[in-house]
Write a protein that holds these residues in place. Structure first.
Motif, PDB file in Angstrom:
ATOM      1  N   SER A  17       0.824  -1.214   0.000  1.00 45.06           N
ATOM      2  CA  SER A  17       0.000   0.000   0.000  1.00 45.06           C
ATOM      3  C   SER A  17       0.856   1.260   0.000  1.00 45.06           C
ATOM      4  O   SER A  17       0.370   2.338  -0.325  1.00 45.06           O
ATOM      5  N   PRO A  21       3.171   4.701  -7.010  1.00 49.19           N
ATOM      6  CA  PRO A  21       2.790   4.330  -8.368  1.00 49.19           C
ATOM      7  C   PRO A  21       3.740   4.839  -9.453  1.00 49.19           C
ATOM      8  O   PRO A  21       4.016   4.096 -10.404  1.00 49.19           O
ATOM      9  N   PRO A  22       4.288   6.074  -9.370  1.00 46.32           N
ATOM     10  CA  PRO A  22       5.216   6.487 -10.429  1.00 46.32           C
ATOM     11  C   PRO A  22       6.468   5.613 -10.499  1.00 46.32           C
ATOM     12  O   PRO A  22       6.955   5.291 -11.595  1.00 46.32           O
ATOM     13  N   GLY A  25       5.337   2.263 -11.943  1.00 46.79           N
ATOM     14  CA  GLY A  25       5.057   2.442 -13.369  1.00 46.79           C
ATOM     15  C   GLY A  25       6.335   2.485 -14.181  1.00 46.79           C
ATOM     16  O   GLY A  25       6.421   1.895 -15.261  1.00 46.79           O
ATOM     17  N   ASN A  49      -4.880  -0.850  -5.073  1.00 46.08           N
ATOM     18  CA  ASN A  49      -5.032   0.519  -5.550  1.00 46.08           C
ATOM     19  C   ASN A  49      -3.726   1.025  -6.166  1.00 46.08           C
ATOM     20  O   ASN A  49      -3.714   1.592  -7.257  1.00 46.08           O
ATOM     21  N   GLN A  50      -2.608   0.829  -5.476  1.00 48.64           N
ATOM     22  CA  GLN A  50      -1.317   1.297  -5.979  1.00 48.64           C
ATOM     23  C   GLN A  50      -0.941   0.566  -7.263  1.00 48.64           C
ATOM     24  O   GLN A  50      -0.400   1.167  -8.187  1.00 48.64           O
ATOM     25  N   VAL A  52      -2.967  -0.795  -9.516  1.00 52.63           N
ATOM     26  CA  VAL A  52      -3.832  -0.346 -10.617  1.00 52.63           C
ATOM     27  C   VAL A  52      -3.416   1.040 -11.092  1.00 52.63           C
ATOM     28  O   VAL A  52      -3.387   1.309 -12.294  1.00 52.63           O
ATOM     29  N   LYS A  53      -3.073   1.937 -10.186  1.00 50.78           N
ATOM     30  CA  LYS A  53      -2.656   3.284 -10.575  1.00 50.78           C
ATOM     31  C   LYS A  53      -1.346   3.266 -11.356  1.00 50.78           C
ATOM     32  O   LYS A  53      -1.098   4.135 -12.190  1.00 50.78           O
ATOM     33  N   SER A  54      -0.490   2.298 -11.114  1.00 54.19           N
ATOM     34  CA  SER A  54       0.811   2.261 -11.787  1.00 54.19           C
ATOM     35  C   SER A  54       0.707   1.875 -13.262  1.00 54.19           C
ATOM     36  O   SER A  54       1.583   2.221 -14.053  1.00 54.19           O
ATOM     37  N   PRO A  56      -1.539   2.807 -15.848  1.00 57.21           N
ATOM     38  CA  PRO A  56      -1.584   3.900 -16.833  1.00 57.21           C
ATOM     39  C   PRO A  56      -0.315   4.753 -16.838  1.00 57.21           C
ATOM     40  O   PRO A  56       0.056   5.317 -17.870  1.00 57.21           O
ATOM     41  N   ILE A  57       0.373   4.814 -15.715  1.00 56.04           N
ATOM     42  CA  ILE A  57       1.649   5.528 -15.676  1.00 56.04           C
ATOM     43  C   ILE A  57       2.656   4.792 -16.563  1.00 56.04           C
ATOM     44  O   ILE A  57       3.365   5.406 -17.361  1.00 56.04           O
ATOM     45  N   SER A  60       1.941   5.407 -20.178  1.00 56.13           N
ATOM     46  CA  SER A  60       2.412   6.708 -20.674  1.00 56.13           C
ATOM     47  C   SER A  60       3.903   6.661 -21.010  1.00 56.13           C
ATOM     48  O   SER A  60       4.351   7.350 -21.924  1.00 56.13           O
TER      49      SER A  60
END
Length: 95
Positions: A17, A21-22, A25, A49-50, A52-54, A56-57, A60
């Motif tokens: 947790s 994420p960056p 990613g 949560n972390q 899943v957020k990573s 789309p990063i 990119s």
């Protein structure tokens, strides 16, 4: 004569947790660029949560190379001193 498919190399990341994420990613993007499949393993809402957020990063980062990411989500079981845990495994592949 049948040929065997090439073995796919994979990297596994255990997500907490508190995982940024960056940073995750970026690590995913580097692994995808090096032709690895990535497996993110997370137990608990904060870790999922972390993870899943990573994604789309990471997308990119790799999109500049013309790569798209696809994901496959499954469950996994793991034993711990507290008992058996159920978590989410997200397989990330470049195409």
């Amino acid at each position: 004569m049948q040929t065997q498919p090439d073995a796919v190399s994979e990297k596994e990341f255990r997500v907490k947790s508190t995982t940024p994420p960056p940073e995750l990613g970026s690590a995913i993007a580097h692994a995808i660029k090096a032709d690895y499949q990535v497996v993110l393993k997370a137990v608990g809402a904060g870790a999922i949560n972390q993870a899943v957020k990573s994604i789309p990063i990471a997308q990119s980062f790799v999109s500049s190379f013309g790569t798209n990411l696809t994901e496959e989500i499954t469950f996994f079981r793991s034993k711990s001193p507290e008992g058996e845990l159920l978590g989410i495994a997200i397989r990330v592949m470049g195409s």
